[in-house]
Scaffold this active site. Structure first.
Site, PDB file in Angstrom:
ATOM      1  N   GLU A 170       0.804  -1.226   0.000  1.00  0.00           N
ATOM      2  CA  GLU A 170       0.000   0.000   0.000  1.00  0.00           C
ATOM      3  C   GLU A 170       0.838   1.276   0.000  1.00  0.00           C
ATOM      4  O   GLU A 170       0.809   2.047   0.980  1.00  0.00           O
ATOM      5  CB  GLU A 170      -0.958  -0.008   1.198  1.00  0.00           C
ATOM      6  CG  GLU A 170      -1.860  -1.231   1.247  1.00  0.00           C
ATOM      7  CD  GLU A 170      -2.842  -1.214   2.409  1.00  0.00           C
ATOM      8  OE1 GLU A 170      -2.705  -0.377   3.315  1.00  0.00           O
ATOM      9  OE2 GLU A 170      -3.765  -2.060   2.404  1.00  0.00           O
ATOM     10  N   GLU A 354      -5.341  -8.652   0.913  1.00  0.00           N
ATOM     11  CA  GLU A 354      -6.018  -8.264   2.158  1.00  0.00           C
ATOM     12  C   GLU A 354      -7.487  -8.028   1.879  1.00  0.00           C
ATOM     13  O   GLU A 354      -7.841  -7.366   0.905  1.00  0.00           O
ATOM     14  CB  GLU A 354      -5.455  -6.960   2.751  1.00  0.00           C
ATOM     15  CG  GLU A 354      -4.134  -7.106   3.420  1.00  0.00           C
ATOM     16  CD  GLU A 354      -3.632  -5.791   4.028  1.00  0.00           C
ATOM     17  OE1 GLU A 354      -4.448  -4.942   4.435  1.00  0.00           O
ATOM     18  OE2 GLU A 354      -2.406  -5.629   4.070  1.00  0.00           O
TER      19      GLU A 354
HETATM   20  O1  IFM Z   1      -4.222  -3.020   9.234  1.00  0.00           O
HETATM   21  C1  IFM Z   1      -4.151  -2.514   7.936  1.00  0.00           C
HETATM   22  C2  IFM Z   1      -2.972  -3.102   7.198  1.00  0.00           C
HETATM   23  O2  IFM Z   1      -1.772  -2.875   7.849  1.00  0.00           O
HETATM   24  C3  IFM Z   1      -2.864  -2.483   5.820  1.00  0.00           C
HETATM   25  N1  IFM Z   1      -4.119  -2.571   5.113  1.00  0.00           N
HETATM   26  C4  IFM Z   1      -5.302  -2.149   5.798  1.00  0.00           C
HETATM   27  C5  IFM Z   1      -5.400  -2.826   7.163  1.00  0.00           C
HETATM   28  C6  IFM Z   1      -6.672  -2.356   7.883  1.00  0.00           C
HETATM   29  O3  IFM Z   1      -6.622  -0.986   8.084  1.00  0.00           O
END
Ligand code: IFM
Length: 445
Positions: A170, A354
């Site tokens: 990210e 994710e």
């Molecule tokens: O916890 C975070 C993660 O570190 C990166 N992506 C989003 C998740 C939720 O906010």
């Protein structure tokens, strides 16, 4: 809801579709005595930076309890485990490897491989060593070359025992949240800061990819991007135009250079003094062929025409229903995201690296009945199924997260885990969602 199910003939029920869970170093590891200070340690010291005034000093105490967490992975019977390497744990200030830190990951990776769990490593999940921040962090172009050196050393040490390497998690969050609006570490502000940091991170990604190709040609190499699909608040032409700009600013700013070696119009249209500091060959370096694209998805947002001069768009509050962190639950956006990326780009295979939800979990009589999270996973996995049916190549899915953990500026108040963590005792308890995820995996052909 009690279970996560998919249509009987779904490609997501084939054994070849990879299921895993994901975590990141700063959010779970603790054990700060054996690593360098990172930008999140410092950021947590700032008054009111973290909602519950906590920090990552102990977190899930994972460095000391990793065997217990590894047992959780065995219990869930996942195919893969996505975790990140803490740069400040494996490197010294002189740019050499720290053997003790490397050994921690080598041992974990060996344990995973011994049970056939594929290690998916992220090389940068936001914990930049503080000594590099003291030299300007991602505002300093040199940090991209420091990253290149780190990737060189750690990939030689871990080699092809790692199934998949992602350079960054990210970049939008590191650049925009960390350097533009300052709600994440290192807490810097300013539009030009955000743009400069973004460019240097993308450059570091390209440099890192070249190193991975040389050192570990048998491992997969790629990047993980977060996408928040942008929807117009109305059908009026100004709102639609502003929404396109928001999408370019938030999503395509990272996707387009990585895939096509160019920035979107919204960046190119900026006055020269506001554009990122692009040097000759940078865009070619950034645009490296990928073995996979990691897609992180949680929610969507609505936009309309800007309300103030100098703004590009106006971002609305999340619509209902929301998760406990206030993000709208709108599974359809995951389907629309995947199919629109598929239409617009020539994509490598995708992993959903994710997806998950913070919910207001309650541990009662030794159980967490998080039906809301079970429903979230059910709905989103079915959207991945729909996208695959439309021809999008998705190779796997990672639930965020294995454990409740340090949720950045929210501290420990927002729980994303399949496994409940009591932060006073460090006791782990499988939630209903963990059991539903396990049952889904067990139901595969
Ligand atoms: O916890 C975070 C993660 O570190 C990166 N992506 C989003 C998740 C939720 O906010």
């Amino acid at each position: 809801m009690n279970s996560i199910s998919l249509p009987a003939n779904s490609p997501l029920l084939k054994k070849s579709f990879v299921y895993g869970t994901a975590t990141s170093s700063f959010q779970i590891e603790g054990d700060i005595a054996h690593r360098l200070t990172c930008i999140w340690d410092k950021f947590c010291e700032q008054p009111n930076a973290i909602a519950d005034h906590s920090n990552g000093d102990i977190a899930c105490d994972h460095v000391n309890r990793w065997r217990e967490d590894f047992e959780l992975l065995l219990d869930l019977d996942v195919d893969a485990y996505r975790f990140s390497i803490a740069w400040p744990r494996v490197m010294t200030e002189t740019g050499a490897l720290n053997p003790q830190g490397v050994l921690f990951y080598q041992t974990l990776i060996e344990a995973l491989n011994s049970k056939g769990i594929k290690p998916f490593v992220t090389l940068y999940h936001w914990d930049l060593p503080q000594y590099l921040e003291d030299k300007g962090g991602w505002l300093n172009r040199q940090t991209a070359y420091e990253f290149e050196n780190y990737v060189d050393k750690i990939s030689l040490a871990l080699g092809e025992t790692v199934y998949s390497y992602a350079t960054f998690n990210e970049p939008f969050c590191s650049a925009y949240l960390g350097y533009e609006i300052g709600v994440h570490a290192p807490g810097k502000h300013g539009r030009n800061n955000g743009r400069t940091a973004a460019h240097h991170i993308l450059l570091a990604h390209g440099l890192g990819m070249k190193v991975l190709r040389k050192n570990v040609p048998g491992s997969q190499a790629g990047i993980v991007l977060n996408f928040t699909p942008c929807y117009p608040a109305s059908n009026n032409a100004e709102d639609i135009a502003a929404t396109k700009k928001a999408d370019e600013y938030i999503n395509q700013w990272y996707m387009q250079p990585v895939m096509e070696g160019s920035y979107p119009d919204v960046i190119n249209a900026l006055p020269e003094t506001d554009r990122p500091p692009i040097e000759a060959d940078d865009m070619d370096i950034i645009c490296q062929p990928l073995d996979f694209l990691g897609v992180n998805f949680y929610t969507r947002l609505h936009y309309s025409a800007p309300k103030e001069a100098g703004e590009l768009f106006y971002e609305h509050e999340h619509r209902q229903p929301t998760t406990d962190i206030g993000w709208e639950i709108y599974p359809q956006a995951l389907y629309e995201l995947l199919t629109s990326l598929h239409q617009r780009y020539t994509l490598p295979p995708i992993y959903i690296t994710e997806n998950g939800a913070a919910m207001a979990d309650k541990l009662e009589n030794g159980e967490v009945n998080d039906d809301d999270r079970v429903a979230y996973y059910h709905q989103h996995l079915n959207m991945v199924h729909e996208a695959v049916e439309k021809g999008v190549k998705v190779s796997g899915y990672f639930a965020w997260s294995l454990l409740d953990n340090f949720e950045w500026a929210e501290g420990y108040e927002k729980r994303f885990g399949l496994v409940y963590v009591d932060f006073d005792t460090q006791k782990r308890t499988l939630k209903k969602s963990a059991k539903a995820y396990k049952a889904l995996l067990a139901s595969r052909r």
